[in-house]
Design an enzyme around this catalytic site. Sequence first.
Site, mmCIF file in Angstrom:
data_model
loop_
_atom_site.group_PDB
_atom_site.id
_atom_site.type_symbol
_atom_site.label_atom_id
_atom_site.label_comp_id
_atom_site.label_asym_id
_atom_site.label_seq_id
_atom_site.Cartn_x
_atom_site.Cartn_y
_atom_site.Cartn_z
ATOM 1 N N GLU A 171 -9.949 -0.415 4.272
ATOM 2 C CA GLU A 171 -10.627 0.124 5.439
ATOM 3 C C GLU A 171 -11.957 -0.595 5.682
ATOM 4 O O GLU A 171 -12.453 -1.302 4.792
ATOM 5 C CB GLU A 171 -10.870 1.624 5.212
ATOM 6 C CG GLU A 171 -9.578 2.434 5.067
ATOM 7 C CD GLU A 171 -8.899 2.727 6.410
ATOM 8 O OE1 GLU A 171 -8.674 1.784 7.187
ATOM 9 O OE2 GLU A 171 -8.589 3.898 6.662
ATOM 10 N N HIS A 196 -8.267 -2.841 9.656
ATOM 11 C CA HIS A 196 -7.861 -2.816 8.248
ATOM 12 C C HIS A 196 -6.675 -3.730 7.988
ATOM 13 O O HIS A 196 -5.886 -4.046 8.881
ATOM 14 C CB HIS A 196 -7.617 -1.378 7.744
ATOM 15 C CG HIS A 196 -6.363 -0.715 8.217
ATOM 16 N ND1 HIS A 196 -6.218 0.656 8.244
ATOM 17 C CD2 HIS A 196 -5.181 -1.210 8.664
ATOM 18 C CE1 HIS A 196 -5.010 0.966 8.673
ATOM 19 N NE2 HIS A 196 -4.360 -0.154 8.940
ATOM 20 N N ASP A 232 0.840 -1.212 0.000
ATOM 21 C CA ASP A 232 0.000 0.000 0.000
ATOM 22 C C ASP A 232 0.869 1.255 0.000
ATOM 23 O O ASP A 232 2.091 1.173 0.106
ATOM 24 C CB ASP A 232 -0.961 -0.003 1.201
ATOM 25 C CG ASP A 232 -0.260 -0.248 2.542
ATOM 26 O OD1 ASP A 232 0.980 -0.243 2.577
ATOM 27 O OD2 ASP A 232 -0.955 -0.443 3.545
ATOM 28 N N ASN A 239 -8.554 -0.424 13.518
ATOM 29 C CA ASN A 239 -9.939 -0.531 13.032
ATOM 30 C C ASN A 239 -10.149 -1.811 12.216
ATOM 31 O O ASN A 239 -11.168 -1.959 11.549
ATOM 32 C CB ASN A 239 -10.305 0.697 12.185
ATOM 33 C CG ASN A 239 -9.445 0.818 10.934
ATOM 34 O OD1 ASN A 239 -8.558 -0.007 10.694
ATOM 35 N ND2 ASN A 239 -9.700 1.825 10.126
#
Length: 243
Positions: free
Chosen positions: A142, A137, A67, A135
């Site tokens: 996401e 991810h 990423d 969270n």
Amino acid sequence: MQTIITDNYDALSRHSADMVAGQVAANPASIICFASGETPTGMLKYLVNHALEHKVNFSECRFIGLDEWVGLGKDDEASCGNYLYTNFFTPLSIRPENIMIFNGLAEAEEECNRMNAWLQANGPVDIMIVGIGLNGHIGLNEPGSDFDSGAHVSNLTSNTITTAQKYFSRQTSLVWGITLGLKNFSEATMPILMASGQKKAAIIHQALQGPVNPGVPASILQRLTNAYVILDKAAASLLSDIK
Ligand code: PGA
């Protein structure tokens, strides 16, 4: 999914490095995807040392980036590309033609098309090692990301933007990311998720023992029979009945 619990961060790093080295011994021309971030740094140190001691040979491997922050290039200190160069490619003089990473300065959709085309021609990834965000991810997939996605542009959540400031020496505006997708992760020959520390315990519990749903992208691991989750005791501390 197989869960491996190690004593501490050093043991987690050593174990993950041994798994990568074992896969490269079995297939010297492996395609490898390393995450950036705090979690993989110890593993990469072990791998660099193993390679410098000729215990593993990466010269035939190809490396694909997981990423990148849109707007940052590999010369930006806190970019994912910069992290991979600093912690792995440069110390091992990995040949540029064997490195395929996102350019956060290029047009983001075109960058995803380039990655998807490369994976179409060369994939799937053999070893894909990811961390987990607070969270849930994976990479920059996401909450709400499609389980069936390839490389794509992601709208960053406020949780990710806030947490990511730890990588930057000054407050940095982040809005978009580009990332390999959850389909790329599930298609990998050996998908691996690493997590360390008490701060990851709640999300690890939710991802591995809560309902499987795109709201927690890492819950996809529960569907992947060939996947490994490598944790230290602190990250595993809220799990029950580990088989
Ligand atoms: P970290 O990042 O390794 O720095 O905790 C993990 C992630 O956000 O994927």
